[in-house]
Design an enzyme around this catalytic site. Sequence first.
Site, short mmCIF file in Angstrom:
data_model
loop_
_atom_site.label_atom_id
_atom_site.label_comp_id
_atom_site.label_asym_id
_atom_site.label_seq_id
_atom_site.Cartn_x
_atom_site.Cartn_y
_atom_site.Cartn_z
N LYS A 48 11.45 -4.30 -1.12
CA LYS A 48 12.44 -3.54 -2.09
C LYS A 48 12.20 -2.49 -2.76
O LYS A 48 10.68 -2.08 -2.95
CB LYS A 48 12.92 -4.98 -3.10
CG LYS A 48 11.96 -4.77 -4.20
CD LYS A 48 12.66 -5.58 -5.41
CE LYS A 48 12.03 -5.00 -6.49
NZ LYS A 48 12.55 -5.73 -7.91
N ASP B 86 12.55 -10.47 -0.64
CA ASP B 86 12.91 -10.44 -2.05
C ASP B 86 11.96 -11.52 -2.44
O ASP B 86 12.15 -12.60 -2.29
CB ASP B 86 14.56 -10.95 -2.43
CG ASP B 86 14.80 -11.27 -3.84
OD1 ASP B 86 13.69 -11.47 -4.96
OD2 ASP B 86 15.72 -10.70 -4.20
N HIS B 87 10.70 -11.03 -3.25
CA HIS B 87 9.70 -12.10 -3.18
C HIS B 87 9.68 -13.08 -4.19
O HIS B 87 9.15 -14.33 -4.05
CB HIS B 87 8.30 -11.35 -3.74
CG HIS B 87 8.27 -11.07 -5.16
ND1 HIS B 87 8.73 -9.87 -5.58
CD2 HIS B 87 8.17 -11.68 -6.14
CE1 HIS B 87 8.68 -9.81 -7.00
NE2 HIS B 87 8.26 -11.01 -7.31
N LYS C 138 8.83 -17.87 -3.68
CA LYS C 138 8.34 -18.61 -5.03
C LYS C 138 8.55 -20.14 -4.74
O LYS C 138 9.62 -20.59 -4.26
CB LYS C 138 8.67 -18.42 -6.23
CG LYS C 138 8.16 -17.01 -6.86
CD LYS C 138 8.55 -16.69 -8.15
CE LYS C 138 8.39 -15.32 -8.51
NZ LYS C 138 6.84 -14.99 -9.06
N GLU D 267 10.71 -10.77 -19.15
CA GLU D 267 9.45 -10.18 -18.90
C GLU D 267 9.10 -9.51 -20.30
O GLU D 267 9.81 -9.09 -20.98
CB GLU D 267 9.61 -8.99 -17.91
CG GLU D 267 9.83 -9.20 -16.40
CD GLU D 267 9.95 -7.80 -15.60
OE1 GLU D 267 9.03 -7.45 -14.82
OE2 GLU D 267 11.16 -7.36 -15.81
N ASP E 277 16.93 -2.95 -10.52
CA ASP E 277 15.55 -3.50 -10.47
C ASP E 277 15.53 -5.23 -10.40
O ASP E 277 14.74 -5.64 -9.56
CB ASP E 277 14.71 -3.22 -11.47
CG ASP E 277 13.00 -3.45 -11.26
OD1 ASP E 277 12.78 -3.42 -10.32
OD2 ASP E 277 12.39 -3.75 -12.58
N HIS F 11 16.70 -10.26 -7.38
CA HIS F 11 16.23 -11.59 -7.82
C HIS F 11 17.35 -12.69 -8.39
O HIS F 11 17.62 -13.61 -7.83
CB HIS F 11 15.05 -11.37 -8.72
CG HIS F 11 14.11 -10.70 -8.27
ND1 HIS F 11 13.73 -10.54 -6.76
CD2 HIS F 11 13.09 -9.53 -9.09
CE1 HIS F 11 12.77 -9.47 -6.82
NE2 HIS F 11 12.32 -9.16 -7.85
N1 LIG Z 1 3.51 -2.68 -6.39
C1 LIG Z 1 4.22 -3.75 -6.50
O1 LIG Z 1 4.08 -4.83 -7.02
C2 LIG Z 1 5.60 -3.71 -5.74
C3 LIG Z 1 6.45 -4.90 -5.91
C4 LIG Z 1 7.63 -5.14 -5.34
C5 LIG Z 1 8.12 -3.83 -4.39
N2 LIG Z 1 7.27 -2.85 -4.21
C6 LIG Z 1 7.84 -1.69 -3.24
O2 LIG Z 1 6.61 -1.72 -2.32
C7 LIG Z 1 6.52 -0.25 -1.74
C8 LIG Z 1 5.00 0.26 -1.93
O3 LIG Z 1 4.78 0.14 -3.49
P1 LIG Z 1 3.47 0.39 -4.27
O4 LIG Z 1 3.36 -0.12 -5.57
O5 LIG Z 1 2.30 -0.12 -3.27
O6 LIG Z 1 3.24 2.02 -4.01
P2 LIG Z 1 2.14 3.04 -4.08
O7 LIG Z 1 1.11 2.34 -4.85
O8 LIG Z 1 2.66 4.18 -4.51
O9 LIG Z 1 1.59 3.19 -2.45
C9 LIG Z 1 2.59 3.71 -1.43
C10 LIG Z 1 1.87 3.91 -0.41
O10 LIG Z 1 2.32 4.65 0.63
C11 LIG Z 1 1.64 5.71 1.18
N3 LIG Z 1 2.41 6.74 1.46
C12 LIG Z 1 3.22 7.31 0.96
N4 LIG Z 1 3.86 8.44 1.54
C13 LIG Z 1 3.15 8.45 2.48
C14 LIG Z 1 3.30 9.39 3.66
N5 LIG Z 1 4.02 10.42 3.56
N6 LIG Z 1 2.28 9.42 4.70
C15 LIG Z 1 1.26 8.42 4.42
N7 LIG Z 1 1.31 7.57 3.40
C16 LIG Z 1 2.09 7.70 2.67
C17 LIG Z 1 0.52 5.76 0.15
O11 LIG Z 1 -0.55 6.53 0.44
P3 LIG Z 1 -1.46 7.50 -0.32
O12 LIG Z 1 -1.66 7.03 -1.72
O13 LIG Z 1 -2.97 7.25 0.38
O14 LIG Z 1 -0.90 9.02 -0.45
C18 LIG Z 1 0.26 4.45 -0.51
O15 LIG Z 1 -0.81 3.83 0.43
C19 LIG Z 1 7.72 0.48 -2.62
O16 LIG Z 1 8.78 0.52 -1.81
C20 LIG Z 1 7.74 -0.47 -3.90
O17 LIG Z 1 9.18 -0.33 -4.42
C21 LIG Z 1 6.05 -2.84 -4.91
#
Ligand SMILES: NC(=O)c1ccc[n+]([C@@H]2O[C@H](COP(=O)([O-])OP(=O)(O)OC[C@H]3O[C@@H](n4cnc5c(N)ncnc54)[C@H](OP(=O)(O)O)[C@@H]3O)[C@@H](O)[C@H]2O)c1
Length: 502
Positions: free
Chosen positions: A165, A194-195, A199, A233, A252, A257
């Site tokens: 998401k 949708d995590h 759960k 939250e 969000d 959810h």
């Molecule tokens: N974090 C959470 O808990 C969470 C929860 C629910 C949903 N999500 C969703 O999951 C996705 C990822 O979230 P995140 O928090 O892990 O994001 P993040 O920390 O910003 O990580 C994004 C990743 O994508 C890579 N990336 C982005 N653009 C790129 C490109 N053009 N080429 C190659 N690599 C690229 C980044 O690589 P580099 O940093 O090495 O450049 C990094 O590994 C998002 O859609 C977010 O909405 C996350």
Amino acid sequence: MSTRPNPLAEGLGLRRRPDPCALVVFGASGDLTQRKLLPALYALAYRRLLPERFAVVGVARTEQTTRQFVSSMRRAVKAHARDPYRTDVWESLAAGIRYVQTDFADDRGEDRVSETLERLERERGAGGNRLHYLAVPPVAFETVVREIGERRRAGDGWTRLIVEKPFGHDQASALELDGVLKRWFAEDEVFRIDHYLGKETVQNMLALRFANGIFEPIWNRQFIDHVQITVAEAIGIEGRSGFYESAGAVRDIFQNHLLQLVALTAMEPPIDFTADSVRNEKVKVLRALATPGPGSIVRGQYGRGWVEGEEVPSYREEPGVAADSVVETYVAAKLSVDNWRWAGTPFYVRAGKRLARRETTIAIQFQRAPHPPFAELAGGGLRPNVLLVHVQPNEGVSLAIGAKVPGAGMQIRTVHMDFLYGGAFREGVPEAYERLVLDAMLGDATLFTRSDEVEEQWNLVDAIVGGWRRHTPRMPNYAAGTWGPAAADQLLHRDGRSWRRH
Ligand SMILES: NC(=O)c1ccc[n+]([C@@H]2O[C@H](COP(=O)([O-])OP(=O)(O)OC[C@H]3O[C@@H](n4cnc5c(N)ncnc54)[C@H](OP(=O)(O)O)[C@@H]3O)[C@@H](O)[C@H]2O)c1
């Protein structure tokens, strides 16, 4: 006297092992991979639930070697996994991990991803089955899907995609993303996460309703006064202003959810537990949801306040947030499910940040007893029965019932019959991502959202957001650490009801 062991305490690790496969993680240097995905893989490895022949390829832009990537993942596992660190478990997993540094848009880099994957599949005997995890920002989505789609080889085992998401920003953009996916993939190859659906307690809602004979006959408008669903939250936006300023609570949490919790609570019994049967019933609920009018929806934004003993800034003071932002950090609604089972039984839902504490609950409030012979003795303390599903924290279920206070007379008080996961099962509650990644490897999409569900969810959100353009409340309108704006209380008071407070 010896006590018999609790048969439920054995835990739930009794699943078939998936076929050999490779997992390709796009966005492998990101937050999600470190905090959720790798710890989930480790937990699966720990329980011997991963395929016997398994490989992982991580892809991201950050310059690092496989060795550096593996050691940062080991640190992530040590920091975030729910199991103790065991060198043998980690090393067996780590032996099949590779890292490829590239920009997703770079074809030569993507060639290296394919070469690495093919080589690793041969080394590990991973069999050509491929699960692609898109842990990438929304802007990178289309590029990655295209790369995977164009490079997919016919007849080489299955290809699946796990999509994170947010799935779109509104209905039009979600349909566009679906169009991109459908160019290369069939619906049963796409696993939209949708995590919340991963759960245990959310799945337990299905068990509670459909594995027990006692609830279903009273699970309707005749016996249920109303339903309250809370996703609260205590945290703020945790530095995610870029995302949050264009999303808000309605996109969000509410769009996905909250509406999924409504659908699971209100759905008809499916004929079986296959992905399509369950999702067919959920989508009917989503279609039956009437758009709440302006008087049935409340939004809010937090001002300064105190949360868990600490003074916290207002939303507008968070780094990266506009000083006059009117983005909502709280949303509450009175929803009606316009079908035979639920007509006239409101579903009050709320989600917010910086509320008094973290809590996700589904409360089913039954009608009062029709003739209370003990009314004058109850001292006003007897409340209607409530079945409370604690999704998080303290996962479990409790039923509020009236009981006689010991001693003379007939005084009645509300007590709780509790089932707590921690007490009934020896096996700890798995993280949602463990279950979901395993399900995707097994090809079971029951706990993932289908495109028509997403579409219906956005349909409702688009209508709500459209209505908001006409009038914006004064913001901020609730203090951090409270339970939201006064208007949300009035939403229920008007109906002679109030939000649960405990
Ligand atoms: N974090 C959470 O808990 C969470 C929860 C629910 C949903 N999500 C969703 O999951 C996705 C990822 O979230 P995140 O928090 O892990 O994001 P993040 O920390 O910003 O990580 C994004 C990743 O994508 C890579 N990336 C982005 N653009 C790129 C490109 N053009 N080429 C190659 N690599 C690229 C980044 O690589 P580099 O940093 O090495 O450049 C990094 O590994 C998002 O859609 C977010 O909405 C996350």
